[in-house]
Design an enzyme around this catalytic site. Structure first.
Site, PDB file in Angstrom:
ATOM      1  N   HIS A  99       0.845  -1.195   0.000  1.00 15.20           N
ATOM      2  CA  HIS A  99       0.000   0.000   0.000  1.00 15.20           C
ATOM      3  C   HIS A  99       0.877   1.241   0.000  1.00 15.20           C
ATOM      4  O   HIS A  99       1.963   1.251   0.579  1.00 15.20           O
ATOM      5  CB  HIS A  99      -0.945   0.015   1.211  1.00 15.20           C
ATOM      6  CG  HIS A  99      -0.271  -0.202   2.524  1.00 15.20           C
ATOM      7  ND1 HIS A  99       0.102  -1.450   2.988  1.00 15.20           N
ATOM      8  CD2 HIS A  99       0.118   0.678   3.481  1.00 15.20           C
ATOM      9  CE1 HIS A  99       0.668  -1.325   4.171  1.00 15.20           C
ATOM     10  NE2 HIS A  99       0.704  -0.043   4.494  1.00 15.20           N
ATOM     11  N   HIS A 101       0.972   5.106   1.132  1.00 17.01           N
ATOM     12  CA  HIS A 101       0.354   6.145   1.972  1.00 17.01           C
ATOM     13  C   HIS A 101       0.431   7.484   1.236  1.00 17.01           C
ATOM     14  O   HIS A 101       1.504   7.846   0.734  1.00 17.01           O
ATOM     15  CB  HIS A 101       1.138   6.321   3.275  1.00 17.01           C
ATOM     16  CG  HIS A 101       1.119   5.143   4.189  1.00 17.01           C
ATOM     17  ND1 HIS A 101       0.243   5.034   5.244  1.00 17.01           N
ATOM     18  CD2 HIS A 101       1.891   4.022   4.242  1.00 17.01           C
ATOM     19  CE1 HIS A 101       0.474   3.906   5.903  1.00 17.01           C
ATOM     20  NE2 HIS A 101       1.475   3.273   5.319  1.00 17.01           N
TER      21      HIS A 101
END
Ligand code: 5GP
Ligand code: ZN
Length: 137
Positions: A99, A101
């Protein structure tokens, strides 16, 4: 990955506040924002870490992070944006599903990264580490 929380979010088995999605990616709000507006860009398919993520998907993740950064500036009035991607518990990663951010930053928002810069013993030490990396490119 049946026990992966981000797979569950991608499959809509647990709720999240979605900002954007397409066939490959999902962007949703981080439940514990460093700064309010903090979003996460994930692939819908499980990959981890960055080194095992296909190049085309990784490019798409980061191009989408760029779009989200622009949306934070235009939509939230962010003055700046931190884009971060952690790999491994040693690097502070808590959820092992890749992922990115995207964290909006505002002048005077009060957040300070603990960016504790170190010093090399000497120039040779730095050159040695560069050499070790170069051998594996
Ligand atoms: P990491 O430390 O792995 O790079 O970041 C994981 C991020 O996922 C953290 O910022 C954390 O707040 C966020 N997070 C963990 N669980 C959930 C969840 O169930 N929903 C949402 N929206 N964010 C989560
Ligand atoms: Zn997953």
């Amino acid at each position: 990955m049946s026990d992966c929380i981000f797979c569950k979010i991608a499959n809509k088995e647990i709720p999240a506040t979605v900002v954007f999605e397409d066939d490959d990616l999902l962007v949703f709000m981080d439940i514990g924002p460093i700064i309010k507006g903090h979003a996460l860009v994930i692939p819908k398919k499980h990959y981890d870490p960055v080194t095992k993520t296909p190049d085309d998907l990784l490019a798409k993740l980061h191009l989408t992070a760029k779009r989200i950064a622009q949306a934070q500036m235009n939509g939230l009035g962010a003055d700046g944006v931190n884009i971060m991607q952690n790999n491994g518990t040693a690097a502070g990663q808590e959820v092992p599903h890749i992922h990115v951010h995207v964290i909006p930053r505002f002048e005077g928002d009060g957040h300070h990264w603990n960016w504790n810069a170190k010093k090399y013993d000497d120039f040779d030490e730095m050159a040695e580490l560069a050499d070790k990396m170069r051998k594996h490119l």
